[in-house]
Motif scaffolding. Structure first.
Motif, PDB file in Angstrom:
ATOM      1  N   UNK A  61     -30.398  23.700  53.288  1.00 49.24           N
ATOM      2  CA  UNK A  61     -29.922  24.844  54.078  1.00 49.24           C
ATOM      3  C   UNK A  61     -30.412  24.649  55.509  1.00 49.24           C
ATOM      4  N   UNK A  62     -29.593  24.001  56.337  1.00 51.22           N
ATOM      5  CA  UNK A  62     -30.048  23.628  57.681  1.00 51.22           C
ATOM      6  C   UNK A  62     -30.332  24.824  58.586  1.00 51.22           C
ATOM      7  N   UNK A  63     -29.770  25.999  58.283  1.00 51.18           N
ATOM      8  CA  UNK A  63     -29.939  27.152  59.180  1.00 51.18           C
ATOM      9  C   UNK A  63     -31.405  27.528  59.392  1.00 51.18           C
ATOM     10  N   UNK A  75     -37.284  41.621  49.116  1.00 52.72           N
ATOM     11  CA  UNK A  75     -36.008  41.568  49.821  1.00 52.72           C
ATOM     12  C   UNK A  75     -36.053  40.631  51.030  1.00 52.72           C
ATOM     13  N   UNK A  76     -37.252  40.231  51.475  1.00 56.23           N
ATOM     14  CA  UNK A  76     -37.357  39.313  52.619  1.00 56.23           C
ATOM     15  C   UNK A  76     -36.964  37.880  52.264  1.00 56.23           C
ATOM     16  N   UNK A  77     -36.832  37.564  50.961  1.00 59.67           N
ATOM     17  CA  UNK A  77     -36.386  36.219  50.549  1.00 59.67           C
ATOM     18  C   UNK A  77     -34.906  36.056  50.882  1.00 59.67           C
ATOM     19  N   UNK A  78     -34.540  34.928  51.496  1.00 58.06           N
ATOM     20  CA  UNK A  78     -33.144  34.603  51.787  1.00 58.06           C
ATOM     21  C   UNK A  78     -32.527  33.932  50.544  1.00 58.06           C
ATOM     22  N   UNK A  79     -31.451  34.502  50.039  1.00 58.55           N
ATOM     23  CA  UNK A  79     -30.752  33.940  48.881  1.00 58.55           C
ATOM     24  C   UNK A  79     -29.397  33.423  49.341  1.00 58.55           C
ATOM     25  N   UNK A 124     -32.823  16.574  39.645  1.00 56.68           N
ATOM     26  CA  UNK A 124     -31.980  15.580  40.300  1.00 56.68           C
ATOM     27  C   UNK A 124     -32.292  14.151  39.837  1.00 56.68           C
ATOM     28  N   UNK A 125     -31.303  13.304  39.948  1.00 59.28           N
ATOM     29  CA  UNK A 125     -31.503  11.872  39.703  1.00 59.28           C
ATOM     30  C   UNK A 125     -31.798  11.145  41.014  1.00 59.28           C
ATOM     31  N   UNK A 126     -31.378  11.731  42.134  1.00 50.82           N
ATOM     32  CA  UNK A 126     -31.521  11.096  43.446  1.00 50.82           C
ATOM     33  C   UNK A 126     -32.055  12.117  44.446  1.00 50.82           C
ATOM     34  N   UNK A 127     -32.469  11.642  45.618  1.00 48.35           N
ATOM     35  CA  UNK A 127     -32.977  12.496  46.691  1.00 48.35           C
ATOM     36  C   UNK A 127     -31.954  12.524  47.820  1.00 48.35           C
ATOM     37  N   UNK A 128     -31.198  13.616  47.956  1.00 50.96           N
ATOM     38  CA  UNK A 128     -30.152  13.679  48.982  1.00 50.96           C
ATOM     39  C   UNK A 128     -30.718  13.579  50.387  1.00 50.96           C
ATOM     40  N   UNK A 129     -29.977  13.001  51.312  1.00 54.53           N
ATOM     41  CA  UNK A 129     -30.457  12.848  52.692  1.00 54.53           C
ATOM     42  C   UNK A 129     -30.838  14.169  53.346  1.00 54.53           C
ATOM     43  N   UNK A 130     -30.164  15.265  52.994  1.00 54.54           N
ATOM     44  CA  UNK A 130     -30.443  16.556  53.632  1.00 54.54           C
ATOM     45  C   UNK A 130     -31.873  17.004  53.382  1.00 54.54           C
ATOM     46  N   UNK A 131     -32.403  16.734  52.204  1.00 54.91           N
ATOM     47  CA  UNK A 131     -33.771  17.175  51.909  1.00 54.91           C
ATOM     48  C   UNK A 131     -34.770  16.448  52.807  1.00 54.91           C
ATOM     49  N   UNK A 132     -34.584  15.145  52.960  1.00 52.59           N
ATOM     50  CA  UNK A 132     -35.489  14.370  53.810  1.00 52.59           C
ATOM     51  C   UNK A 132     -35.361  14.813  55.264  1.00 52.59           C
ATOM     52  N   UNK A 133     -34.115  15.082  55.703  1.00 49.17           N
ATOM     53  CA  UNK A 133     -33.895  15.460  57.094  1.00 49.17           C
ATOM     54  C   UNK A 133     -34.466  16.837  57.403  1.00 49.17           C
TER      55      UNK A 133
END
Length: 404
Positions: free
Chosen positions: A154-156, A141-145, A169-178
């Motif tokens: 998930x920037x939070x 239950x400690x896993x955040x879903x 994915x076909x591409x790497x979205x900027x959010x993942x790198x950030x």
């Protein structure tokens, strides 16, 4: 429903893990311990217990009729392979893109322990509901879903020491790198030049992602911004080419190319049945800008139109009005085993040259079959002068460079 079986789930789970180890996909004692601990059958209650521990994927959300599933639990050997690449450790903060059944998140929770944190994101509310119920029921239950678009991460809970992507994915979205911490690791089944490989990127001090390890895999295509990049054209009845938008592949130029004289060149390199050739393809992508996927159905092969090494997924080279694709032929069996020689069949004015170039890469692979190209990902817009040497693959969000 969960069918009864004479063999306890714990024994079936141990057999599953033993099979993964025998297949060479289990290199970490901590991953092995997690796989022997998490009750996989409780995450797929509609499957029989034996099926839950078989080396196959299980669909939990069907897709469009006749199409791929929308969500599934991955093949156990692939799960172990990607967790090995991820190298999640106690105390790590981990983001998973693609919640699936919740099983992989439970494994991650075992790996990071009580001092770590796991967040899993999926775009389908019914999928996240299933994952939440299964995780709660099994003590995770400690896993955040989170229900949301995985391309946004998930920037939070950022930054993350590890990000693992369990959709294709076909591409790497900027959010993942950030959202990935410096020195952090991103394991992602990325598609380029018609193939999909699980790539283990490490974020460098300059923010560039660099990988020296990639492994063959296949995943359900990702839904989201910029993920529909791969192109497909039909060049003959029951024969398709899969390629990227930055490649100047012209259907009109290739019209009737397979009707032209075929020239086959043999490399001298051979393989035994079931012996892997998967590292040939990424080598092609580091040398030849025209690398793509040649996919032929039974009708085309049985009609003698083409003879690819692997019907639905063989590497090929295209240049202008010509192409060549990987092929093979059986050799006379020796005293111990049967072997197959690798070669290339070319069509069109440049067909022979393309076949020779394919064979040159095969011979390089044959000299060191374990050598991997270096894969570097830069944000889009970085000028060529700032890239490492290699073949450049331009996507919407990143510029990949494949260096052999």
């Amino acid at each position: 429903m969960t069918a009864t079986t004479d063999t306890p789930p714990e024994d079936l789970r141990d057999r599953m893990v033993d099979h993964i180890a025998e297949a060479g996909h289990l290199r970490s004692a901590t991953v092995e311990r997690a796989l022997r601990t998490v009750p996989r059958h409780l995450f797929v209650p509609d499957a029989t217990v034996p099926d839950a521990y078989a080396n196959r994927s299980i669909t939990i959300k069907p897709g469009e009729p006749g199409g791929r599933p929308a969500s599934c639990i991955s093949v156990p050997t692939v799960v172990a392979m990607m967790l090995d690449q991820l190298d999640a450790r106690p105390g790590h903060r981990v983001l998973e893109i693609g919640a699936g059944t919740g099983y992989n998140a439970a494994l991650l929770a075992e790996l990071v322990g009580d001092t770590g944190q796991v967040t899993t994101v999926d775009i389908h509310p019914d999928v996240t509901e299933h994952a939440r119920r299964a995780l709660d029921a099994t003590g995770y239950d400690r896993v955040h879903v989170v229900t949301g678009d995985g391309t946004l991460g998930h920037p939070d809970h950022a930054s993350y020491d590890r990000i693992i992507v369990t959709v294709g994915p076909w591409d790497l979205p900027p959010a993942w790198l950030a959202q990935l911490a410096l020195g952090g690791r991103l394991v992602v089944p990325l598609t380029w030049r018609g193939q999909t490989r699980s790539v283990a990127f490490i974020k460098q001090e300059d923010g560039v992602l660099r990988a020296t390890d990639s492994r063959l895999c296949g995943f359900i295509p990702m839904i989201g911004d910029g993920q529909d990049g791969e192109r497909k054209i039909r060049i003959a009845e029951d024969v398709d080419l899969h390629f990227d938008p930055d490649q100047p592949i012209d259907l009109a130029a290739l019209h009737g190319v397979l009707d032209r004289e075929a020239v086959t060149v043999w490399s001298g390199a051979s393989v035994a049945p079931m012996e892997s050739t998967d590292l040939i393809w990424p080598r092609f992508t580091g040398v030849e800008p025209g690398t793509c996927r040649f996919a032929a159905g039974n009708t085309a092969v049985e009609a003698g139109l083409c003879n690819p090494a692997f019907k639905y997924s063989s590497p090929a080279l295209v240049e202008n009005d010509s192409l060549a694709y990987l092929t093979l032929r059986g050799l006379e069996p020796n005293a111990t085993e049967r072997r197959f020689e690798l070669g290339a069949t070319g069509h069109g004015p440049l067909g022979t040259d393309l076949a020779e170039r394919l064979c040159a890469v095969i011979r390089t692979w044959d000299h060191d079959r374990t050598a991997q190209p270096v894969i570097t990902a830069y944000t889009a817009g970085i000028p060529n002068a700032d890239l490492v040497d290699g073949q450049v693959i331009d996507k919407r969000f990143v510029r990949l460079v494949i260096s052999t």
